[in-house]
Scaffold this active site. Structure first.
Site, PDB file in Angstrom:
ATOM      1  N   ASN A 198     -18.242 -29.596 -25.227  1.00 16.14           N
ATOM      2  CA  ASN A 198     -19.038 -30.604 -25.932  1.00 16.14           C
ATOM      3  C   ASN A 198     -19.988 -29.956 -26.937  1.00 16.14           C
ATOM      4  OD1 ASN A 198     -18.340 -33.242 -25.378  1.00 16.14           O
ATOM      5  ND2 ASN A 198     -19.597 -33.387 -23.540  1.00 16.14           N
ATOM      6  N   HIS A 203     -18.688 -34.020 -29.376  1.00 16.72           N
ATOM      7  CA  HIS A 203     -18.396 -35.024 -28.358  1.00 16.72           C
ATOM      8  C   HIS A 203     -17.043 -35.713 -28.581  1.00 16.72           C
ATOM      9  CE1 HIS A 203     -22.200 -34.904 -26.164  1.00 16.72           C
ATOM     10  NE2 HIS A 203     -22.792 -34.705 -27.340  1.00 16.72           N
ATOM     11  N   GLU A 232     -17.459 -35.773 -16.377  1.00 22.46           N
ATOM     12  CA  GLU A 232     -16.196 -35.035 -16.364  1.00 22.46           C
ATOM     13  C   GLU A 232     -15.621 -34.927 -14.946  1.00 22.46           C
ATOM     14  OE1 GLU A 232     -19.483 -31.829 -16.263  1.00 22.46           O
ATOM     15  OE2 GLU A 232     -19.191 -33.867 -16.981  1.00 22.46           O
TER      16      GLU A 232
END
Length: 310
Positions: A198, A203, A232
């Site tokens: 990220n 993102h 996640e």
């Protein structure tokens, strides 16, 4: 109310009143308690017919019973249009209503100088009722489809398309309470170094990774339940013995490792804990989480299994 407004010198048939009122109540009860389309349609049809019979039995209480056939028939036909879910059921019911309301007054109405107007208004009421019925049926279908879609979204993760946390928790609670000699296992799956992806790739790439991992897990897990628990983290419920659960977790690791998203090789770590009747869901997650962190500590891209009864 029609009895209260009736001419005071008129006597009504008590058996006819009892049949009409009793039929309305029974038909409403049948419709309320119905669990099938045919029973429901029959109850609605019977209710409309008995309402027509009730008003027909009250017509002698007016000064000109034949005059009231048309307005009462129109009122019932239009008012009952939203009640029926199909045009065929509505048409049959509407025709029966007209037959009941006009019984004994047809010859007088047809001999009237305004008989063409009477027929025109009767047909117009039937056409208007049919139009309203079709419109309400379409609206009910649209409402049903929207509700079904909302229900689907309530149990699906918006990003990945697999089951969300709510759906997965319902599943694991069912497995927890299920009396069975079969063994069940919770696989807690976490994407390795997801924060780094990220932070370095953005993102959008992170979302692509989440979708790719979710699809890989769903393919590998099928037909076992799986879902995204948040961020996640993903979960799978596996049924089988300990050796099979360990091999199954390794297969998921290998399947995800073959995914390459925007130049990134993605791996996952998995903690596996047995779902036992003697411990709660919260404790099962705690054990699986402990095994997951152990997998991370040992170098990631691997699975660690812990048995709560060991």
């Amino acid at each position: 109310m029609s009895r209260a407004f009736a001419n005071p010198n008129v006597s009504f048939s008590a058996p006819g009143t009892a049949v009409a009122v009793g039929g309305i109540v029974l038909a409403m009860g049948m419709t309320y308690a119905s669990r099938g389309v045919r029973t429901d349609a029959l109850g609605r049809f019977a209710c409309a017919a008995f309402v027509a019979l009730a008003f027909h039995s009250n017509l002698p209480g007016t000064g000109n019973p034949a005059f009231w056939v048309l307005p009462i028939g129109v009122a019932i036909n239009v008012a009952m249009a939203p009640v029926f879910s199909g045009y065929f059921n509505y048409l049959v019911s509407a025709l029966v209503v007209w037959l009941i309301i006009s019984r004994g007054a047809v010859s007088m109405l047809m001999s009237s100088p305004d008989r063409n107007w009477i027929l025109l208004f009767a047909l117009a009421a039937l056409a208007l009722g049919l139009l309203l019925n079709l419109l309400f049926t379409q609206e009910r279908k649209k409402t049903f489809l929207v509700q079904r879609e909302l229900a689907r979204f309530a149990y699906k993760d918006a990003l990945t398309g697999i089951a969300n946390r709510r759906s997965f928790m319902l599943e694991i609670n069912q497995y927890q309470d299920r009396p069975s000699s079969e063994e069940f296992w919770l696989l807690l799956i976490d994407i390795d170094d997801f924060k780094q992806i990220n932070d370095t790739a953005g993102h959008d790439t992170g979302d692509e990774v989440l979708v790719a991992v979710a699809q890989a897990i769903e393919r590998s897990a099928s037909p076992h339940p799986c879902g995204r628990l948040g961020g996640e983290e993903f979960g799978v419920i596996f049924s089988g013995n300990q050796q099979s659960a360990n091999a199954f977790a390794k297969d998921i690791c290998a399947s995800v490792a073959t995914e390459r998203v925007s130049g990134h090789t993605v791996t996952v770590s998995i903690g596996v804990a047995g779902i036992a009747e003697l411990i709660g869901v919260q404790e099962t997650f705690r054990l699986a989480d402990r095994a997951l962190y152990e997998a991370k500590r040992l170098g990631k891209n691997r699975c660690v299994l812990v048995d709560p009864e060991a």
